[in-house]
Design a protein around this motif. Sequence first.
Motif, PDB file in Angstrom:
ATOM      1  N   VAL A   1      21.870  39.020  45.361  1.00 18.72           N
ATOM      2  CA  VAL A   1      22.563  40.577  45.461  1.00 18.72           C
ATOM      3  C   VAL A   1      21.885  41.473  44.416  1.00 18.72           C
ATOM      4  CG1 VAL A   1      24.309  42.431  45.592  1.00 18.72           C
ATOM      5  CG2 VAL A   1      23.926  40.761  47.195  1.00 18.72           C
ATOM      6  N   CYS A   2      22.137  40.994  43.255  1.00 15.25           N
ATOM      7  CA  CYS A   2      22.088  41.546  41.348  1.00 15.25           C
ATOM      8  C   CYS A   2      20.573  41.314  41.591  1.00 15.25           C
ATOM      9  CB  CYS A   2      22.142  40.648  40.436  1.00 15.25           C
ATOM     10  SG  CYS A   2      24.498  40.573  40.427  1.00 15.25           S
ATOM     11  N   PHE A   3      19.436  41.411  41.920  1.00 17.19           N
ATOM     12  CA  PHE A   3      18.336  41.933  41.332  1.00 17.19           C
ATOM     13  C   PHE A   3      18.035  42.224  43.065  1.00 17.19           C
ATOM     14  CE2 PHE A   3      17.845  37.612  39.110  1.00 17.19           C
ATOM     15  CZ  PHE A   3      16.808  37.435  38.370  1.00 17.19           C
ATOM     16  N   PHE A   4      18.176  42.674  43.796  1.00 17.68           N
ATOM     17  CA  PHE A   4      17.965  43.524  44.235  1.00 17.68           C
ATOM     18  C   PHE A   4      18.331  45.066  44.656  1.00 17.68           C
ATOM     19  CE2 PHE A   4      16.319  39.912  47.834  1.00 17.68           C
ATOM     20  CZ  PHE A   4      15.332  40.792  47.848  1.00 17.68           C
ATOM     21  N   ILE A   5      19.639  44.880  43.859  1.00 17.06           N
ATOM     22  CA  ILE A   5      20.407  46.250  43.222  1.00 17.06           C
ATOM     23  C   ILE A   5      19.636  46.447  42.233  1.00 17.06           C
ATOM     24  CG2 ILE A   5      23.068  46.738  42.129  1.00 17.06           C
ATOM     25  CD1 ILE A   5      23.953  44.881  44.266  1.00 17.06           C
ATOM     26  N   PHE A   6      19.499  45.768  40.649  1.00 15.75           N
ATOM     27  CA  PHE A   6      18.497  46.003  40.094  1.00 15.75           C
ATOM     28  C   PHE A   6      17.635  46.524  40.042  1.00 15.75           C
ATOM     29  CE2 PHE A   6      16.965  45.991  35.711  1.00 15.75           C
ATOM     30  CZ  PHE A   6      17.999  46.544  35.161  1.00 15.75           C
ATOM     31  N   GLY A   7      16.791  45.984  41.027  1.00 19.56           N
ATOM     32  CA  GLY A   7      15.137  46.371  41.440  1.00 19.56           C
ATOM     33  C   GLY A   7      14.962  47.661  42.601  1.00 19.56           C
ATOM     34  N   VAL A   8      16.143  48.215  43.184  1.00 17.49           N
ATOM     35  CA  VAL A   8      15.767  49.376  44.151  1.00 17.49           C
ATOM     36  C   VAL A   8      15.563  50.754  43.209  1.00 17.49           C
ATOM     37  CG1 VAL A   8      16.391  50.758  46.214  1.00 17.49           C
ATOM     38  CG2 VAL A   8      15.985  47.293  46.054  1.00 17.49           C
ATOM     39  N   PRO A   9      16.369  50.746  42.835  1.00 15.49           N
ATOM     40  CA  PRO A   9      16.430  51.685  42.117  1.00 15.49           C
ATOM     41  C   PRO A   9      15.296  52.961  41.025  1.00 15.49           C
ATOM     42  CG  PRO A   9      18.698  50.823  41.604  1.00 15.49           C
ATOM     43  CD  PRO A   9      17.746  49.688  42.040  1.00 15.49           C
ATOM     44  N   ALA A  10      14.655  51.819  40.861  1.00 17.40           N
ATOM     45  CA  ALA A  10      13.749  50.903  39.774  1.00 17.40           C
ATOM     46  C   ALA A  10      12.295  51.801  40.882  1.00 17.40           C
ATOM     47  CB  ALA A  10      12.708  50.243  38.735  1.00 17.40           C
ATOM     48  N   VAL A  11      12.719  51.632  42.050  1.00 19.91           N
ATOM     49  CA  VAL A  11      11.273  52.186  42.624  1.00 19.91           C
ATOM     50  C   VAL A  11      11.955  53.681  43.394  1.00 19.91           C
ATOM     51  CG1 VAL A  11      10.264  51.675  45.407  1.00 19.91           C
ATOM     52  CG2 VAL A  11      10.290  49.499  43.456  1.00 19.91           C
ATOM     53  N   VAL A  12      12.868  53.688  44.186  1.00 24.32           N
ATOM     54  CA  VAL A  12      12.965  54.788  44.443  1.00 24.32           C
ATOM     55  C   VAL A  12      13.373  55.759  43.737  1.00 24.32           C
ATOM     56  CG1 VAL A  12      14.978  55.327  46.484  1.00 24.32           C
ATOM     57  CG2 VAL A  12      14.316  53.099  46.166  1.00 24.32           C
ATOM     58  N   VAL A  13      14.144  55.921  42.488  1.00 23.43           N
ATOM     59  CA  VAL A  13      14.633  56.938  41.862  1.00 23.43           C
ATOM     60  C   VAL A  13      14.339  56.384  39.761  1.00 23.43           C
ATOM     61  CG1 VAL A  13      16.329  58.394  42.803  1.00 23.43           C
ATOM     62  CG2 VAL A  13      16.837  55.932  41.547  1.00 23.43           C
ATOM     63  N   PRO A  14      13.085  56.387  39.819  1.00 22.13           N
ATOM     64  CA  PRO A  14      13.149  55.362  38.501  1.00 22.13           C
ATOM     65  C   PRO A  14      13.133  55.852  36.966  1.00 22.13           C
ATOM     66  CG  PRO A  14      10.915  56.205  39.816  1.00 22.13           C
ATOM     67  CD  PRO A  14      12.056  56.443  40.987  1.00 22.13           C
ATOM     68  N   GLY A  36      10.909  47.567  39.656  1.00 28.07           N
ATOM     69  CA  GLY A  36      10.976  47.475  40.249  1.00 28.07           C
ATOM     70  C   GLY A  36      10.556  46.476  40.745  1.00 28.07           C
ATOM     71  N   GLY A  37       8.880  46.237  41.710  1.00 29.89           N
ATOM     72  CA  GLY A  37       8.434  45.709  41.835  1.00 29.89           C
ATOM     73  C   GLY A  37       8.550  44.270  41.636  1.00 29.89           C
ATOM     74  N   LEU A  38       8.779  43.266  40.759  1.00 28.55           N
ATOM     75  CA  LEU A  38       9.529  42.606  39.989  1.00 28.55           C
ATOM     76  C   LEU A  38      10.326  41.992  40.087  1.00 28.55           C
ATOM     77  CD1 LEU A  38       7.497  39.685  38.025  1.00 28.55           C
ATOM     78  CD2 LEU A  38       8.346  40.778  35.916  1.00 28.55           C
TER      79      LEU A  38
END
Length: 127
Positions: free
Chosen positions: A13-26, A51-53
């Motif tokens: 969950v933490c990895f997704f919570i941290f990664g998604v904003p980097a793609v959606v609202v970078p 985001g991706g990584l």
Amino acid sequence: MKVQKITLTFYVVCFFIFGVPAVVVPEWFSETLGYKLATKGALMEFIAAYGGLIIGIGGYLLYCLKTNVIGGLVAVLIIIGALFSGRIIGYGIEHEINDIQLIFLVIELFTIILVSSLLYMYSKRRQ
């Protein structure tokens, strides 16, 4: 094994919570972290790395949650340990740290201690 699975779920969950904003609202996310993406290619690199990584790692950990919980925890330990080491090296070079980096250091150290303890307890039970 239940504690190990719950812990791995938390990190998925933490990895997704941290990664998604980097793609959606970078732009917003990078500013929140204190980064100014002013040079050409910086935004793309931020989206790819933060985001991706990070989402890719979360995906792999999700796979491990279903197939190999201990392997997933080992992956968390290696990944977070490498981040922690890199941050320590960066501090050694820059000789200064901001509040966000300090928070990340504390989280990473906590993760290293927690996951190492869980893996140690698991190995002791298997003996």
